[in-house]
Design a protein around this motif. Structure first.
Motif, short mmCIF file in Angstrom:
data_model
loop_
_atom_site.label_atom_id
_atom_site.label_comp_id
_atom_site.label_asym_id
_atom_site.label_seq_id
_atom_site.Cartn_x
_atom_site.Cartn_y
_atom_site.Cartn_z
N GLY A 1 37.09 45.26 29.62
CA GLY A 1 36.45 44.18 29.02
C GLY A 1 35.65 43.45 29.70
N ILE A 2 35.04 42.26 29.76
CA ILE A 2 34.21 41.64 30.53
C ILE A 2 34.60 41.22 31.75
CG2 ILE A 2 32.93 40.95 28.33
CD1 ILE A 2 33.66 37.83 29.36
N ARG A 3 36.14 41.16 31.99
CA ARG A 3 36.78 41.05 33.38
C ARG A 3 36.05 42.04 34.35
NH1 ARG A 3 38.07 36.43 34.88
NH2 ARG A 3 38.84 37.82 36.53
N GLY A 4 35.64 43.27 33.71
CA GLY A 4 35.14 44.41 34.66
C GLY A 4 34.01 43.82 35.52
N TYR A 5 33.43 42.93 34.81
CA TYR A 5 31.91 42.47 35.51
C TYR A 5 32.43 41.72 37.05
CZ TYR A 5 28.84 43.69 31.71
OH TYR A 5 28.11 44.35 30.66
N ALA A 6 33.60 40.81 36.83
CA ALA A 6 34.08 39.89 37.67
C ALA A 6 34.79 40.83 38.84
CB ALA A 6 35.04 39.07 37.10
N TYR A 7 35.31 41.63 38.40
CA TYR A 7 35.82 42.66 39.56
C TYR A 7 34.76 43.64 40.35
CZ TYR A 7 40.01 42.57 36.27
OH TYR A 7 41.06 42.18 35.66
N ALA A 8 33.54 43.88 39.55
CA ALA A 8 32.62 44.49 40.27
C ALA A 8 32.18 43.69 41.22
CB ALA A 8 31.57 45.01 39.12
N VAL A 9 31.57 42.28 40.92
CA VAL A 9 31.28 41.41 41.67
C VAL A 9 32.09 41.27 42.84
CG1 VAL A 9 30.65 38.90 42.02
CG2 VAL A 9 29.93 40.15 39.84
N ASP A 10 33.27 40.91 42.69
CA ASP A 10 34.34 40.66 43.85
C ASP A 10 34.41 42.08 44.82
OD1 ASP A 10 36.49 38.90 44.57
OD2 ASP A 10 37.72 41.03 44.43
N HIS A 11 34.36 43.08 44.23
CA HIS A 11 34.08 44.10 45.16
C HIS A 11 32.87 44.16 45.95
CE1 HIS A 11 34.17 48.28 46.57
NE2 HIS A 11 33.14 48.59 46.45
N LEU A 12 31.87 44.02 45.31
CA LEU A 12 30.54 43.76 46.18
C LEU A 12 30.47 42.97 47.07
CD1 LEU A 12 28.08 44.63 43.28
CD2 LEU A 12 28.50 46.42 45.00
N ALA A 13 31.03 41.81 46.71
CA ALA A 13 31.09 40.72 47.65
C ALA A 13 31.85 40.92 48.76
CB ALA A 13 31.48 39.39 47.09
N ARG A 14 33.24 41.48 48.79
CA ARG A 14 34.13 41.89 49.73
C ARG A 14 33.81 42.73 50.50
NH1 ARG A 14 39.17 39.53 48.84
NH2 ARG A 14 39.22 38.48 46.74
N ARG A 15 32.93 43.78 50.10
CA ARG A 15 32.62 44.87 50.99
C ARG A 15 31.28 44.50 51.79
NH1 ARG A 15 28.09 47.70 50.69
NH2 ARG A 15 28.81 49.82 51.18
N HIS A 16 30.70 43.29 51.27
CA HIS A 16 29.73 42.84 52.23
C HIS A 16 30.22 42.08 53.24
CE1 HIS A 16 26.23 39.69 53.00
NE2 HIS A 16 25.76 40.81 53.01
N GLY A 17 31.19 41.29 52.92
CA GLY A 17 31.89 40.79 54.19
C GLY A 17 31.69 39.21 54.26
#
Ligand code: CA2
Length: 147
Positions: free
Chosen positions: A131-147
């Motif tokens: 669902g739309i939670r997928g967008y939040a997971y994606a943002v979270d992933h990109l933010a964490r990998r960026h550090g």
């Protein structure tokens, strides 16, 4: 300027929440954008949210993102272009920016023509069916990998 994540939505996603709620739910694109902004803010990041029904415009925005040092990643739901667009594949590859592919529904559980994604091969991660939670997971992933 604040470092940010580009959230790109493709054709017909402006209609989210208005039709086919059994497939896409009842949240709107505005809800998606708010969700992404909240998820990014938790990491001290901003978001830039754009939607287009035009393939070339999406290509232009990906190229722009590639030239913008403040954009740390792209969340891309290319809608039906996912299943057709070598132009978007090339654009993502050309930017070199980490991209997470998102789908509200799970295309693998739908019609056969939705089973191919031209974008998966250039995506760092693919999130579908959450669902739309997928967008939040994606943002979270990109933010964490960026550090
Ligand atoms: O599940 C997804 O997020 C999709 O990317 C959505 C695309 C579809 O073509 C992909 O196979 C999977 C379609 C977006 C259309 O969205 C609508 C939403 C409400 C009403 C009509 C269309």
């Amino acid at each position: 300027m604040t470092r940010r994540i580009l959230v790109l939505n493709g054709p017909n996603l402006n209609l989210l929440g208005t039709r086919e709620p059994e497939i896409y739910g009842s949240d709107t694109l505005a809800d998606v954008e708010e969700l992404c902004a909240g998820a990014a803010q938790e990491h001290g990041l901003g978001v830039e949210c754009r939607q287009s029904n035009h393939e070339g415009e999406l290509v232009d925005w990906l190229q722009e993102a590639g030239r913008d040092e403040d954009i740390i990643g792209v969340v891309l739901n290319a809608g039906a272009y996912t299943h057709t667009s070598i132009a978007l594949l090339d654009a993502v590859r050309g930017t070199g920016i980490p991209m997470v592919e998102v789908h509200v529904s799970n295309p693998a559980a739908r019609e056969r023509f939705r089973h191919t994604s031209y974008l998966s091969s250039v995506a760092e991660a693919s999130i579908a069916g959450a669902g739309i939670r997928g967008y939040a997971y994606a943002v979270d992933h990109l933010a964490r990998r960026h550090g």
